[in-house]
Write an enzyme that holds these catalytic residues in place. Structure first.
Site, PDB file in Angstrom:
ATOM      1  N   HIS A  66       3.050  -2.372   3.984  1.00 49.12           N
ATOM      2  CA  HIS A  66       3.192  -1.064   3.915  1.00 49.12           C
ATOM      3  C   HIS A  66       4.582  -0.201   3.366  1.00 49.12           C
ATOM      4  O   HIS A  66       5.585  -0.823   4.181  1.00 49.12           O
ATOM      5  CB  HIS A  66       2.783  -0.186   5.073  1.00 49.12           C
ATOM      6  CG  HIS A  66       1.319  -0.217   5.206  1.00 49.12           C
ATOM      7  ND1 HIS A  66       0.726  -1.376   5.928  1.00 49.12           N
ATOM      8  CD2 HIS A  66       0.106   0.550   4.699  1.00 49.12           C
ATOM      9  CE1 HIS A  66      -0.656  -1.221   5.784  1.00 49.12           C
ATOM     10  NE2 HIS A  66      -0.739  -0.139   5.098  1.00 49.12           N
ATOM     11  N   ASP A 101       0.814  -1.140  -0.114  1.00 45.30           N
ATOM     12  CA  ASP A 101       0.001   0.110  -0.006  1.00 45.30           C
ATOM     13  C   ASP A 101       0.745   1.250   0.092  1.00 45.30           C
ATOM     14  O   ASP A 101       1.803   1.643   1.285  1.00 45.30           O
ATOM     15  CB  ASP A 101      -0.878  -0.005   1.254  1.00 45.30           C
ATOM     16  CG  ASP A 101      -2.158  -0.907   1.126  1.00 45.30           C
ATOM     17  OD1 ASP A 101      -2.227  -1.537   0.005  1.00 45.30           O
ATOM     18  OD2 ASP A 101      -3.258  -0.813   2.111  1.00 45.30           O
ATOM     19  N   HIS A 130      -8.092   8.645  -0.342  1.00 46.23           N
ATOM     20  CA  HIS A 130      -7.934   7.821   0.679  1.00 46.23           C
ATOM     21  C   HIS A 130      -9.249   7.538   1.754  1.00 46.23           C
ATOM     22  O   HIS A 130      -8.956   7.605   2.858  1.00 46.23           O
ATOM     23  CB  HIS A 130      -6.754   7.728   1.700  1.00 46.23           C
ATOM     24  CG  HIS A 130      -6.304   6.539   2.047  1.00 46.23           C
ATOM     25  ND1 HIS A 130      -6.722   6.263   3.541  1.00 46.23           N
ATOM     26  CD2 HIS A 130      -5.811   5.309   1.860  1.00 46.23           C
ATOM     27  CE1 HIS A 130      -6.074   5.089   3.874  1.00 46.23           C
ATOM     28  NE2 HIS A 130      -5.469   4.656   2.739  1.00 46.23           N
TER      29      HIS A 130
END
Length: 267
Positions: A225, A76, A131
């Protein structure tokens, strides 16, 4: 058509618009937070029955074939924190494919890295422009969130297709899954993750390595991440050790091809 006829037509169209249900209105918008049920000894995980039902209805995924030792790396990329270049170097050196889910902010601030992802054969997926929680926004805003990323990505790279979506924050509803699927996306959740996103609470590469390896299992879709310095440091060792244990790394496209060929049932 005279004024009276125009007025009658207008009223008719308004009534039709009010009574005609859309697929999004028909879908429940109760919001859920993605989670899975951890297992010990590197066994495949499962999730809530309700989540399985919704994914089956909307063609979403969270795990691959649990009878094969295949892993799917997904990152991500909400913003760039200086480690994605190192990650790409490791992936290139080890010939490992990955999927990077990017936001509008990432497209605007790290365009060269996005182009490199494409040039080196990785999948770039949609993580929305701003987001937001997708269940919290209306149909029009949800559509705009996804279309904006896709359009900017195409403008930047020339690639017209964007097939995968990682819902921001892991929040979803039947409506958000249904609408995004109708827009052409496969919603990609995950079966492996740990708390790695807090840049003020990094604990070192060895810690990341241990957290990842104790969760690896056949068919794992791994959520990592890219803002984490721990992950960047641990990645070479993770890849090396996973391969030693008999795992191979494949792309989401390969997972979807197997699924379309009915080589494994839906979880």
């Amino acid at each position: 058509m005279n004024v009276k006829g125009s007025y009658i037509l207008f009223i008719f169209l308004v009534v039709v618009a009010l009574i005609a249900p859309s697929y999004s209105l028909a879908a429940n918008n109760q919001s859920y937070n993605w989670s899975y049920k951890p297992e010990k000894n590197n066994q495949p995980v499962t999730t809530e029955d309700k989540y399985l039902e919704l994914l089956a209805k909307t063609d979403g995924i969270f795990i691959g074939n649990t009878e094969r030792k295949k892993l799917y790396l997904t990152f991500d990329n909400g913003y760039e924190n200086g480690f994605t270049e190192d990650v790409l170097d490791v992936l290139k050196e080890n010939q490992v494919p990955a999927a990077f889910f990017i936001t509008g902010h990432y497209l605007e601030t790290a365009p060269d890295l996005v182009k490199r992802m494409v040039e080196e054969g990785h999948i770039v997926g949609n993580h929305s422009w701003h987001h937001p929680s997708l269940p919290a926004v209306g149909d029009g805003e949800l559509t705009e969130e996804l279309n904006s990323v896709k359009e900017k990505f195409t403008e930047l790279t020339g690639v017209k297709e964007m097939n995968y979506l990682r819902p921001p924050r892991g929040e979803f509803s039947e409506r958000s899954l249904t609408l995004s699927n109708k827009l052409g996306y496969t919603n990609v959740f995950w079966s492996l993750a740990y708390k790695d996103w807090d840049v003020n609470d990094q604990k070192g590469g060895q810690y990341a390595f241990e957290q990842i390896m104790k969760r690896i299992h056949p068919g794992a879709i791994m959520l990592i991440h890219s803002v984490s310095s721990d992950n960047a440091e641990a990645l070479p060792k993770v890849i090396e050790e996973a391969k030693k244990q008999g795992y191979s790394f494949e792309s989401l496209d390969e997972l979807m091809f197997e699924r379309q060929m009915n080589e494994w049932p839906l979880p």
